[in-house]
Design a protein around this motif. Structure first.
Motif, mmCIF file in Angstrom:
data_model
loop_
_atom_site.group_PDB
_atom_site.id
_atom_site.type_symbol
_atom_site.label_atom_id
_atom_site.label_comp_id
_atom_site.label_asym_id
_atom_site.label_seq_id
_atom_site.Cartn_x
_atom_site.Cartn_y
_atom_site.Cartn_z
ATOM 1 N N ALA A 28 34.670 53.666 40.202
ATOM 2 C CA ALA A 28 35.761 52.782 40.589
ATOM 3 C C ALA A 28 35.910 53.071 42.248
ATOM 4 O O ALA A 28 35.531 54.276 42.813
ATOM 5 N N LEU A 30 32.805 44.640 33.788
ATOM 6 C CA LEU A 30 32.513 45.260 35.268
ATOM 7 C C LEU A 30 31.040 44.753 35.757
ATOM 8 O O LEU A 30 30.042 44.835 34.941
ATOM 9 N N ALA A 66 34.156 49.372 38.950
ATOM 10 C CA ALA A 66 35.367 48.727 39.181
ATOM 11 C C ALA A 66 35.699 48.687 40.494
ATOM 12 O O ALA A 66 36.263 49.746 41.119
ATOM 13 N N VAL A 90 41.460 44.077 39.391
ATOM 14 C CA VAL A 90 40.055 44.407 39.202
ATOM 15 C C VAL A 90 39.126 43.411 39.373
ATOM 16 O O VAL A 90 39.534 42.380 38.809
ATOM 17 N N LEU A 125 39.092 50.299 32.029
ATOM 18 C CA LEU A 125 39.762 49.668 33.237
ATOM 19 C C LEU A 125 41.163 50.814 33.581
ATOM 20 O O LEU A 125 41.533 51.089 34.630
#
Length: 132
Positions: A84, A34, A11, A18, A122
Motif C-alpha cells: 500500500a 487491486l 493499494a 483506494v 483493504l
C-alpha cells in the motif's frame, strides 16, 4: 510450491479511498481488485509491484509499504504480496487489461463483485494510513 511471493498488488490510497480496477481478462475477469500481476525474472517483489502499476495505470509509485501476503487460486498458484502507498505520481492511463477503474471508499466497495478477501486486504491497507 514456493513460499516466496510470485505476484504483487498495490493499494493506492488517497483520502480514505483506494484505486480499484475491474479486470478485462482472465484471471479474475470482470472482478474489481487491486492492480498488480506476476513477477518477472530478475525482479524483486517490490520492483514487480512498481512495474505492474506503471504498466496497468501509467503511475509511478514510491514508498511502498507491505500489507500482507496471501495464496491465490484454488491450486494456490500465486503467493501474492500486497503493498500500500499514498505516494504516486502521474496521470492514470489504464492499459487494455483494465475494463474500468475508480477511486472508491469503503462503502462503495461493498456492492461490487471483487476478488476473494478483498475487503479484509483493504482494511489492512487503510489501517496503515489511519491518522490518530
Amino acid at each position: 510450491m514456493s513460499s516466496s511471493p510470485n505476484a504483487a498488488s498495490v493499494a493506492l490510497v488517497r483520502e480514505q479511498q483506494v484505486l480499484l480496477i475491474k479486470r478485462a481478462y482472465a484471471p479474475y475477469q470482470h472482478l474489481w481488485t487491486l492492480p498488480g500481476g506476476r513477477i518477472e525474472a530478475g525482479e524483486t517483489i517490490t520492483e514487480c509491484a512498481a512495474r505492474e502499476i506503471k504498466e496497468e495505470l501509467g503511475l509511478t509509485v514510491y514508498g511502498l509499504r507491505p500489507v500482507l501476503e496471501q495464496w491465490l487460486g484454488q491450486d494456490k498458484t500465486f503467493r501474492l504480496a500486497v503493498f500500500a502507498t499514498e505516494g504516486f505520481d502521474g496521470a492514470i492511463v489504464p492499459s487494455d487489461e483494465i475494463a474500468d477503474h475508480g477511486w472508491l471508499d469503503r462503502s462503495q466497495i461493498l456492492g461490487l463483485r471483487t476478488t476473494a478477501g478483498l475487503g479484509d486486504v483493504l482494511e489492512a491497507a487503510f489501517a496503515l494510513f489511519e491518522r490518530s
